[in-house]
Design a protein around this motif. Structure first.
Motif: not given
Length: 321
Positions: A165, A201, A222
């Motif tokens: 991500a 993330f 995300s």
């Protein structure tokens, strides 16, 4: 003529016998304890889901269900263990990245996971939450993009959802940060809190309590939709990068040799365990959205995401072996 009729009757009898055997296998499975091999450490979403539905599966299957953690190599250690299992009572629990991302990153694994494993169902979808240490001063994605390349980001391991991500985000924004991988998202989050790493993330279920307590600053999520637990935090797409979507799925997978009738049975019983109102609410508390889709639906989405993540891997020139 009589011989031809006799042969026809023999073939018909054999066909009926084979037809009867297919559901029989499903009805008699399992015949011994079932291993659920989790590809990431205890406390990660797949592990938590497996342990939550463990009692319901034991009741349905009338056999012990054992959850065993085998983390490492982005889930490959557990995946290879299950793919090479000698029986049909060993299943894999982990993110869909085992089949959608890892084949792009690990070229020397010695086994084709996409040929050796097949999805049974997606337990639940989950997103990653971009979080930073409050002392970093990063409160928006615009400020994150301004971080110099010397700054660092933590992930749950090479090829993990948090790693990929972030790589997708860095590619979209043109930013550069130094990757610091950990053995799971929990340790990664702890080092962001401690200030040893600037940002990360990290799966939302891990960082939510720390964001709510002020130990971490949430910047963006995300997936396509905001988290229902932190609705004030925008998505990456809303923050100026339209089309950005890094949604992941905790998945139940099986060796490719497992008969389709058994796969269908397992999916049906897992769906029953996941879709109770109590279980749906429990998972929602961790920002996990129940999917419980069919093997066919899981395979179709997996093919689409395999193509998507392949593009990210090529664009970022990622290879982990």
């Amino acid at each position: 003529m009589k011989a031809a009729v006799l042969r026809c009757m023999q073939w018909s009898t054999m066909a009926l016998a084979l037809t009867a055997l297919a559901p029989l296998h499903a009805q008699t499975w399992p015949t011994k304890p079932v291993r659920l091999v989790a590809s990431f450490p205890p406390g990660t979403p797949g592990d938590v889901i497996a342990r939550l539905i463990q009692p319901a599966l034991q009741a349905a299957w009338k056999q012990p269900v054992i959850v065993e953690n085998k983390p490492g190599a982005g889930g490959n250690i557990a995946a290879v263990d299950v793919a090479q299992a000698k029986d049909d009572h060993t299943l894999l629990v982990g993110p869909d990245t085992v089949l959608t991302i890892n084949p792009h990153l690990y070229k020397k694994l010695g086994i084709d996971l996409r040929q050796s494993l097949k999805p049974v169902t997606y337990f639940a979808s989950f997103n990653q939450m971009l979080v930073c240490n409050p002392a970093s001063g990063v409160t928006t994605l615009a400020k994150f993009v301004q971080l110099p390349a010397a700054k660092t980001y933590a992930s749950g391991g090479p090829g993990s959802p948090s790693h990929m991500a972030m790589e997708m985000l860095l590619a979209a924004t043109g930013s550069k940060l130094t990757h610091v991988p950990y053995r799971g998202p929990g340790p990664a989050a702890q080092d962001i809190i401690a200030g040893h790493v600037d940002c990360g993330f990290i799966v939302a279920s891990i960082v939510l309590p720390h964001v709510q307590a002020g130990r971490l600053q949430a910047v963006a999520v995300s997936s396509k939709a905001r988290s229902v637990l932190l609705p004030a935090v925008p998505t990456v797409a809303e923050s100026g990068y339209a089309g950005f979507d890094a949604t992941f799925f905790e998945t139940l997978m099986a060796p490719a040799s497992l008969p389709a009738s058994v796969v269908e049975q397992i999916q049906h019983e897992v769906r029953a365990a996941l879709t109770t109102s109590a279980m749906t609410a429990r998972l929602a508390e961790m920002d996990l959205r129940v999917e419980a889709n069919t093997p066919q639906e899981a395979e179709r989405r997996g093919r689409e995401d395999f193509i998507k993540w392949g593009a990210v891997a090529r664009q970022t020139q990622l290879q982990l072996d």
